[in-house]
Every structure is written in C-alpha cells, then in structure tokens.
Design an enzyme around this catalytic site. Sequence first.
Site, PDB file in Angstrom:
ATOM      1  N   GLY A  48      48.039  41.670  50.223  1.00 31.55           N
ATOM      2  CA  GLY A  48      48.399  42.093  48.877  1.00 31.55           C
ATOM      3  C   GLY A  48      47.440  43.033  48.193  1.00 31.55           C
ATOM      4  O   GLY A  48      47.847  43.916  47.449  1.00 31.55           O
TER       5      GLY A  48
ATOM      6  N   ASP B 119      46.380  33.248  40.607  1.00 33.57           N
ATOM      7  CA  ASP B 119      47.363  32.358  40.023  1.00 33.57           C
ATOM      8  C   ASP B 119      46.670  31.050  39.631  1.00 33.57           C
ATOM      9  O   ASP B 119      46.054  30.960  38.585  1.00 33.57           O
ATOM     10  CB  ASP B 119      48.444  32.148  41.094  1.00 33.57           C
TER      11      ASP B 119
END
Length: 186
Positions: free
Chosen positions: A48, A107
């Site tokens: 990512g 997150d």
Amino acid sequence: MEEVIIRNKRFKLIISELQLQFRIQSIAEQINQDYEDKFPLIIGVLNGAAIFTSDLIRNLTVNPELAFFKVSSYGNNMFSEGVEELELGDKIDLKDRHVILVEDIIDTGETSNFLRKYVKDKEPASVKMVSLLFKPDSFLCGKKPEYIGFDIPPIFVVGYGMDFAQEGRGLKGVYQLNESPSSSLI
C-alpha cells in the site's frame, strides 16, 4: 463528485491528486528539517505505501537509504485482521540508524505498533513513522505517527496505492466506499 466502481462497489473521491502532492511536499519539508545532517533509512511498508514512499523520497533533500517491509493485515477484506506476516526486502543492519517507517494508512495501530517494536529491537538511533492517512477514531494501541498526511474518519478507502482485493491501487486520488456515511475531506 468523481466516482469509481471496484468489484461492484461505488467509491467517491475524498482526497484529490493535487491535495496529496501538496501534503506530501509539506511532510517532506518537515523530514528535511528533522534529518538535515543525518542519513535516514526510509522503510516503506508494501504494498500500500509503495506509491506514497516513492513520492515522498522524490521530495526529500536529505539523502535517504530506501528499503521495504512486506506486511499483510487486510488480505482481501475491508478491515484489518492484525499482522499476519512480515517479510524483509533486504537484510539491513538497523543498529544506530535513523529509521523512518512509511505507512499508507494507520487504522487500529496494531501493524504500526508491531513494526515499531520490531525496529526498536534492532537498536536504531531513532524510529519515527509517517502515515499518509490516520484514523484517530479507530486507533487503539501504540504511538501515534510523528508525521501524518490526513486524518480521516473510520471509513474504507482505496487509491494511491491502497486497494480493495488488489484493485484500485493505481487511482491517483483517495476514494472512500460510498456506503460509508461521512463528509468529504475536500
């Protein structure tokens, strides 16, 4: 509002390519000041953060070394399942190095906490983290990143290297799942 469809799900643009590049330049300026007389080791977290890491190092005036970790935590899901696997691209000695970990999104903090601990165990001179996106409302553990691109609500996003079941990485902006109730960041 620009939308894309990935695997029969609608995603709407929340952070444009221009906004991303402007913020990356700003983060790079901070890193340039903080590491002016140092030779930092930038470790991007694959897959990512590959695009973000590339754009970030192109904006640095300090002369960094570059390496990558491969960490799996999402699989093909829309939520993190915790750290499943860590692969090291190169066997680099981290002892007494100034390490900057580069994440696409933080997150819960489980992955970033795991990575910080892993690096700290190798006795670096310092460890800092930069994350393009940070979800403060979802963050549960560890230390908040020292450099943050954008705070976002607890939504699922794709684009600019981030994917949904390996699709959407090449999008030039960041898109949120349209089913997520939230206002645009633009």
